[in-house]
Design a protein around this motif. Structure first.
Motif, PDB file in Angstrom:
ATOM      1  N   ILE B 560       0.889  -1.159   0.000  1.00 26.26           N
ATOM      2  CA  ILE B 560       0.000   0.000   0.000  1.00 26.26           C
ATOM      3  C   ILE B 560       0.923   1.204   0.000  1.00 26.26           C
ATOM      4  O   ILE B 560       1.814   1.315   0.836  1.00 26.26           O
ATOM      5  CB  ILE B 560      -0.916  -0.017   1.228  1.00 26.26           C
ATOM      6  N   LYS B 582     -10.139   8.635  -4.669  1.00 23.92           N
ATOM      7  CA  LYS B 582     -10.586   8.339  -6.022  1.00 23.92           C
ATOM      8  C   LYS B 582      -9.503   8.700  -7.043  1.00 23.92           C
ATOM      9  O   LYS B 582      -9.259   7.962  -7.998  1.00 23.92           O
ATOM     10  CB  LYS B 582     -11.884   9.101  -6.313  1.00 23.92           C
ATOM     11  N   ALA B 585      -6.781   6.043  -6.932  1.00 26.70           N
ATOM     12  CA  ALA B 585      -7.193   4.813  -7.611  1.00 26.70           C
ATOM     13  C   ALA B 585      -7.101   4.983  -9.123  1.00 26.70           C
ATOM     14  O   ALA B 585      -6.644   4.090  -9.834  1.00 26.70           O
ATOM     15  CB  ALA B 585      -8.615   4.436  -7.203  1.00 26.70           C
ATOM     16  N   SER B 586      -7.480   6.167  -9.611  1.00 29.55           N
ATOM     17  CA  SER B 586      -7.519   6.333 -11.068  1.00 29.55           C
ATOM     18  C   SER B 586      -6.112   6.345 -11.680  1.00 29.55           C
ATOM     19  O   SER B 586      -5.947   6.047 -12.847  1.00 29.55           O
ATOM     20  CB  SER B 586      -8.297   7.587 -11.446  1.00 29.55           C
ATOM     21  N   VAL B 587      -5.096   6.690 -10.880  1.00 30.34           N
ATOM     22  CA  VAL B 587      -3.741   6.593 -11.426  1.00 30.34           C
ATOM     23  C   VAL B 587      -3.046   5.325 -10.952  1.00 30.34           C
ATOM     24  O   VAL B 587      -1.831   5.172 -11.070  1.00 30.34           O
ATOM     25  CB  VAL B 587      -2.878   7.848 -11.094  1.00 30.34           C
ATOM     26  N   GLY B 588      -3.821   4.384 -10.396  1.00 33.57           N
ATOM     27  CA  GLY B 588      -3.278   3.063 -10.078  1.00 33.57           C
ATOM     28  C   GLY B 588      -2.413   3.018  -8.833  1.00 33.57           C
ATOM     29  O   GLY B 588      -1.543   2.170  -8.701  1.00 33.57           O
ATOM     30  N   ILE B 589      -2.648   3.932  -7.883  1.00 34.27           N
ATOM     31  CA  ILE B 589      -1.863   3.917  -6.637  1.00 34.27           C
ATOM     32  C   ILE B 589      -2.677   3.230  -5.543  1.00 34.27           C
ATOM     33  O   ILE B 589      -3.724   3.725  -5.123  1.00 34.27           O
ATOM     34  CB  ILE B 589      -1.498   5.364  -6.204  1.00 34.27           C
ATOM     35  N   SER B 590      -2.157   2.071  -5.065  1.00 33.86           N
ATOM     36  CA  SER B 590      -2.877   1.340  -4.024  1.00 33.86           C
ATOM     37  C   SER B 590      -2.797   2.131  -2.721  1.00 33.86           C
ATOM     38  O   SER B 590      -1.747   2.652  -2.366  1.00 33.86           O
ATOM     39  CB  SER B 590      -2.253  -0.037  -3.833  1.00 33.86           C
ATOM     40  N   HIS B 591      -3.903   2.206  -2.028  1.00 29.00           N
ATOM     41  CA  HIS B 591      -3.923   3.014  -0.808  1.00 29.00           C
ATOM     42  C   HIS B 591      -5.056   2.546   0.082  1.00 29.00           C
ATOM     43  O   HIS B 591      -5.870   1.715  -0.311  1.00 29.00           O
ATOM     44  CB  HIS B 591      -4.134   4.480  -1.170  1.00 29.00           C
TER      45      HIS B 591
END
Lengths: 673, 673
Positions: B560, B582, B585-591
């Motif tokens: 993460i 949001k 998530a849209s740039v593919g960063i898990s968090h």
């Protein structure tokens, strides 16, 4: 033709209605003759329906032969370009096993990355990764050990194995297509068999094979009776030979057995989804249909756990307005075709069972369209009542039209609580969720209190076994024992762990029902399962131009995003091409550098065949042209910007339209012949 | 201590020298007594060496107990946080099988993405993806069916299986550690056994187990003699039961069997590399060492094919200046420890066999360091002569120090032409490369011309078999036949496919050697194989603070990348947190988004334990703070910039130092307690 359609619709409704009658009789455990009669009528109705269906089909015609030629053409290109390679080819290959070659691997890796992004990341799913080797008990609980079978017949002399239904199907089709001497009556019969064979029992299938004198296709030898063959690859775990195991036939079970840990990990909150990508294995009897029916394949599965009493979905509004081709049960039964529905309305009307199922249908639609699947070749087909497992609440398949017809690529099912219940029962570990009740609820609770002193006197060393068995009784058993003890003072009681009956007296146990206040509701969650056959989705990309052998991969999944070539062989241009290549690699953009002296036109054709969406041509030492595959349009950009423009398009941050609007156009009709 | 070290160095050299003597004798097929004598001397020397080694080790001391406690601590944290879960836990688990839970999956997926980027993309490798199910013939050719075994003993009463060498090792270690009554002589003997047991034959191992009266550890029952157990999971392909198959024990074979297609795909040019990521399976007899020795694991393997006469590498200069810990054969033999070498010099001096091998050692080093492996805990150890397969030219392991000691995580071997030759021979398909010669070369070519007319008269229906056998003779066989035919006029000749001898007369075949001009050189390429145990590399991340249970994942592999939380429960802050979530998530960063009301300090501690490198705290509706895990430093950035700053750091485009230099600092010692 319209009359035929109307007739089919009528027949289909009768079949559905009679099917419901049969199920109702079975459920109410009606007498066998009554059930048999109802089944006989059902079969008759099915025959009638299928006869009409066939007539209709014949009157439409279906262009099967064109399809076959196209398919062969595609398969040849796929193999020639190493998208796929028959596995272990130098040893003659193995039916149903295929390798992905370099471009196939790249597409697969792109599809899986996007799947992770679209589902796991954007929906905050819990990913797990479980082994393929699975001990027998897990697949016993799931039902696979007992029921995951196909019916097989053997050539009685050579031992070669065939799928029984395939042989019967081939026999009927061949007779119908090639034997012009058969009577109209016979033809009707064969058509009927084709229509109903899916529901044949082992015995019925065997009888038909005997009746028609079907023999082994390769040798004409007689065939054995059909018998079930389990489709799992079996193996043995550890060296002792006493722990049978199987290669998993799906990835879902690995998620179910981890439910408890995942539920705690999620802070004991529902709903949540877990997901898994991995290999699955099915030891098909005789794999046909090339790349579609294989013995090892990659699945991506989601198990969304939800309160069965509340299947609404917080984000449903985000997909409610989507409109796309759906093919509900009703439309299938009445002989209509798929048509466009608004997803929100389909859920509101109850066509789709619940919001959560609808949400996933919408997300799957968005996923496939973003991957570049043509909306007109994509439909969501609802399972008919007799297609679904008895526990399923509703089930929809995302089907993509290909040269094999409509292919099921994703299944989206509401499996109710079946899987978690099965593993709870087998493992003895409760796989349940809790909900704090706003107000405590009064319930009657069974209380079993073994009187240990009396039991100890009576059973000595076996006391513990008896106590455990008494405590393990369910409500029915306990209330029956209570009644018997009150009337007779004594009861025979079977103790599993002792493997014998013992005699229980009234003073040995007290059984009662007490009122209790419950502060939480304990329940088994329902499971909504979207399950993706990754290989099938990839196979369905092969759309493109049926004549031209061009793969129209959208930039997101294209195996190679870009080709880089100097216009002519020239050290300066080659150096520039290498610099761009290095920049592309450093930002993770797969590409090919082509410094052969072949004409630029030929080089474009070569990359078009591979489905490369963009090509950079170095024709000066300060700027380059970028060409888009489908439009063949070209723009001119500076050497420094080339890599970043390509990477923006490849990652979906910019469309070609954006590029076309921002950079000077370049025309070179002369070389792009 | 220095004396001991010198002595060890001396002894090691003698062992190496005598080892060479033995190999030379075997190679020259010397008489058995001569070989036996040499082996006896070798064993004596090994005993002497190991005695010194043990003395040295004892005098150094090794803190084993601290390690054990640390290891247990790490394993507990890993399981509690669902990095790993014992597979099928609700059914009691299966030894040697583990699931990756959500954070484990995320790390694995990050490592594999980076592997693809660092190797496949940046080196333009050809990726393939082959099935796990493998037919027997492939693994027969590779040698796995015959030689991929461990020695096993069985409890003669219960049938429980044990690895024979483990039992002997445990016996010796326990005696040495716990039995204070044994004589000095006995202790020396046990130490000797530990030192040489790796080279024991089946019989020697069995004899020792008998001599020491070793019994089954669980029951004290007598044990069977040791016998080899094949470590592959066996299965059956297809329904007939007549096609044995195995779950592949490595992924490499899938690449070798595809060599020909890949070579053509690469435009018939050498060198090139193919790569594969996938599952491999080893049915360990009794898996120990938890996560390190497992029955199913993910391998990432590269097979780099190169001209055996030119193993230079075009990009070697890019790694030549790297300096890192290497542990060459010589240093090991002379009892020294690993030390820093310059890679370029190691290749120039011949310590590393060739440039291509050196290049991959350098690339593997860069890969592991970029993943965040500590340079001081990473060394490249060269295999000793007796560790390598007979065909290998050189072999280096990347080892990472962990609580189990130095663990082999990547093997980098020059396997010469062994694998391609083995598959060429077994399949009959030549797996070779060609090189156009600058000038044609004159060579002598064997020409075998069967005289079909005579052979037909003599052998009638068997003529074809005889012709094929004659044509299949190699040079030696043919020249011997020629000589015999010239001296005796007739020769007995074994025809495989007839399974009998036939008599060949002088008029039936003409054998000659003709001079021929060759325009190309045909050769079997050498293979350089870097092979990565992905699970082991991931296990070795668990560095961090031994006390604090904090995982120090660098942003690149962190499961993460970022946590997002509102400072206090407040609708405005929560909305802002959701917007940032949001965007991430849209740039593919898990968090992870954490809107519980827990104190900010506790929330930081929770994410620290998971190894989350960055935390965004929303404390206003226009700006947020970003905190870095290790330094605990915080900066303030605007709401709009938050996601892009985090994504730049997570993808390695920006370091925390860059962020620290660009944004206003924020201090909040009070809450970060």
């Amino acid at each position: 033709m319209e009359t035929l359609r109307e007739s089919l619709s009528e027949k289909s409704s009768s079949v559905e209605a009679q099917g419901n009658v049969v199920r109702a009789l079975k459920a109410s455990r009606a007498a066998k003759p009554e059930i048999d009669a109802a089944i006989e009528l059902l079969n008759k109705l099915k025959l009638e329906k299928s006869a009409v269906e066939k007539q209709l089909q014949a009157s439409i015609g279906n262009g099967l032969h064109n399809r076959e030629a196209f398919r062969q053409n595609v398969v040849n290109t796929l193999e020639r370009r190493l998208f796929y390679i028959p596995s272990f080819k130098i040893y003659g290959g193995v039916a149903g096993l295929f390798d992905y070659g370099p471009p196939g691997c790249a597409v697969k890796s792109n599809v899986l990355s996007f799947w992770r992004q679209h589902f796991i990341l954007e929906e905050n799913m819990l990913e797990v990764d479980c082994p393929c080797v699975t001990p027998e008990i897990v697949l016993k609980a799931s039902g696979h050990v007992d029921k995951f079978t196909d019916l097989m017949v053997k050539d009685e002399k050579t031992g070669t194995c065939y799928r029984a239904d395939h042989l019967l199907k081939d026999y009927c089709n061949e007779k119908l297509e090639k034997d012009l001497t058969i009577s109209g009556e016979k033809a009707a019969e064969l058509k009927d068999v084709l229509a109903v064979m899916e529901d044949f029992s082992t015995e019925q299938l065997g009888a038909k094979i005997k009746e028609y004198g079907i023999t082994a296709p390769d040798t004409k030898n007689p065939l054995s009776d059909p018998y079930p063959f389990n489709l799992m690859f079996q193996t043995s775990i550890g060296p002792s030979g006493s722990s049978p195991g199987y290669m998993r036939p799906e990835t879902a079970q690995g998620i179910f057995v981890n439910f408890k840990d995942l539920y705690y990990y999620n802070g004991r909150k529902l709903p949540f989804a877990a997901a898994q990508i991995g290999q699955a294995f099915r030891n098909e009897i005789s794999p046909r249909q090339g790349l579609l029916r294989v013995r090892e394949f990659t699945l991506a599965e989601i198990e969304h756990f939800v309160d069965p009493e509340n299947k609404s979905h917080l984000k449903f509004s985000e997909v409610a307005k989507l409109e796309f081709l759906m093919f509900p049960r009703e439309e299938q039964m009445s002989g209509q075709s798929a048509k466009k529905f608004c997803l929100g309305e389909a859920v509101a009307k109850g066509t789709v069972n619940n919001e959560t199922l609808g949400y996933f249908i919408g997300r799957v639609y968005l996923f496939l369209v973003r991957l570049g699947i043509d909306k007109e070749r994509l439909r969501f087909r609802q399972h008919l009542a007799n297609e679904m497992a008895h526990y399923a609440a509703d089930c929809w398949d995302a089907e993509i039209e290909s040269s094999y017809g409509w292919i099921e690529c994703v299944g989206i099912a509401d499996r109710s609580a079946f899987d978690l219940c099965a593993h709870s029962e087998k493992s003895g570990v409760p796989l349940v969720a809790e909900e704090k009740l706003a107000e405590p609820k009064e319930v009657e609770k069974l209380v079993i209190t073994p009187v240990k002193k009396e039991l100890g006197l009576a059973f000595k060393g076996n006391q513990k076994n008896v106590v455990e068995s008494l405590e393990a009784m369910n409500e029915d058993e306990a209330m029956q024992m209570k009644a018997t003890l009150e009337s007779k003072g004594e009861v025979e009681f079977y103790v599993c762990t002792l493997e014998k009956n013992v005699s229980i007296k009234k003073n040995m146990v007290s059984i009662s029902q007490k009122k209790k206040k419950e502060h939480q509701r304990v329940f088994t969650p329902s499971v909504i399962e979207p399950s993706f056959g990754i290989g099938r989705i990839i196979y369905c990309f092969k759309t493109g131009d049926e004549q031209l052998n061009v793969f129209r991969f959208p930039p997101l999944v294209a195996p190679i995003k870009c080709t880089v070539f100097p216009l002519v062989q020239n050290q300066q241009f080659e150096e520039a091409a290498k610099v761009i290549s290095k920049e592309l690699a450093s930002v993770g953009i797969s590409h090919k550098i082509d410094i052969t002296g072949t004409s630029i036109g030929k080089r474009y054709a070569r990359t078009d065949e591979l489905g490369v969406p963009l090509a950079i041509t170095v024709d000066s030492d300060t700027s380059v042209t970028i060409r888009e595959r489908d439009s063949k349009d070209q723009v001119r950009v500076s050497l420094e910007e080339a890599a970043s423009v390509v990477s923006s398009v490849a990652e979906g941050k910019m469309t070609w339209q954006d590029v076309w609007a921002s950079f000077p156009h370049h025309s070179s009709a002369a070389v792009d012949e």
